[in-house]
Structure formats: structure tokens, C-alpha cells
Design a protein around this motif. Structure first.
Motif: not given
Length: 141
Positions: A17, A19, A23, A101, A134
Motif C-alpha cells: 500500500r 503508506l 496509521v 508508521s 490510513d
């Protein structure tokens, strides 16, 4: 089907993903009536305890580790049956955990101190769900 641990495939999907920021992990847990310490007898209390009690032991041991890796519990509460969802399905406990993270989330999960106490979690639950959210991606209206 029960879900107790992440699979390699789910980890790959999460990493893919891409990211990069914070999160929030939505955790839904269903507890054993009596905690099953057969996989971690060294952690077992001297008398039987409930899955909920075993999970509290896990939370107490793990919260400092979560915080060490930039995370924190932002909500923890009793679950129940869905208001909208499968009528027969219920969750005992729901948690929202903010992680700084995905990288730090994986670092926390692999921390040797966390690995020492994960047996409390495994003894406690009979089913779980974890959804990584997210918060930077808002649904357009």
C-alpha cells in the motif's frame, strides 16, 4: 474460520500500500472463556484465568513497547453485537491503536520484548480482526 495471526500475504499487501505516515489499527477481539496457555506454558498463571484476563496481561506488558515504537492506544472498549452487520457475530473487545508508521508497527511487532509476551495474546483470543486504516485518505463527498 478463525484469525489469530497475520499471514505473509497480508503483510505483503500492507507493505504494498506504500503508506508513509501514521496509521490507525482497528482491532476486534473475541476471547476464550478460559485462556489457553498450551503454546506458552511459561507464561501461564498458577490458576486458570479468562481470555479477557489474559489479554489484560498482554496489554499491560505491551503498551510500553507500543509507545517505544511511536504508537499509543487511542480507544479501548467493550464490543458487542453489530448494529449493522451479521446478527450472529459479536466481538468482546475493540481497540484503536495509532502507530506513527507501518514501519514502526512492524518494528513493534518484531520487538524481542513483545515476542516474550505475545503468548498472553495467543492464550486470550479465539478470533480477531485487524484493519490498518490510513487516516490521511479521506473519502470525498
Amino acid at each position: 474460520m478463525q484469525y489469530l495471526e497475520a499471514s505473509q500475504e497480508s503483510a505483503i499487501k500492507l507493505i504494498s500500500r506504500g503508506l508513509t505516515g501514521p496509521v490507525v489499527n482497528l482491532n476486534m477481539l473475541r476471547f476464550q472463556d478460559v485462556a489457553d496457555y498450551s503454546a506458552s506454558p511459561e507464561l501461564a498463571p498458577d490458576h486458570p484465568i479468562s481470555g479477557a484476563e489474559a489479554y489484560r496481561l498482554y496489554e499491560q506488558a505491551t503498551l510500553p513497547i507500543v509507545r517505544k515504537h511511536g504508537g499509543d492506544v487511542i480507544f479501548s472498549g467493550a464490543g458487542g453485537h453489530y448494529f449493522i452487520g451479521p446478527e450472529a457475530e459479536a466481538w468482546d473487545h475493540v481497540l484503536l491503536v495509532r502507530q506513527s508508521s507501518v514501519k514502526n508497527f512492524f518494528a513493534m511487532a518484531q520487538d524481542p520484548e513483545n515476542m516474550k509476551t505475545i503468548g498472553h495474546r495467543m492464550a486470550a483470543i479465539c478470533d480477531s480482526r485487524l484493519l490498518v486504516i490510513d487516516p490521511s485518505q479521506k473519502q470525498e463527498q
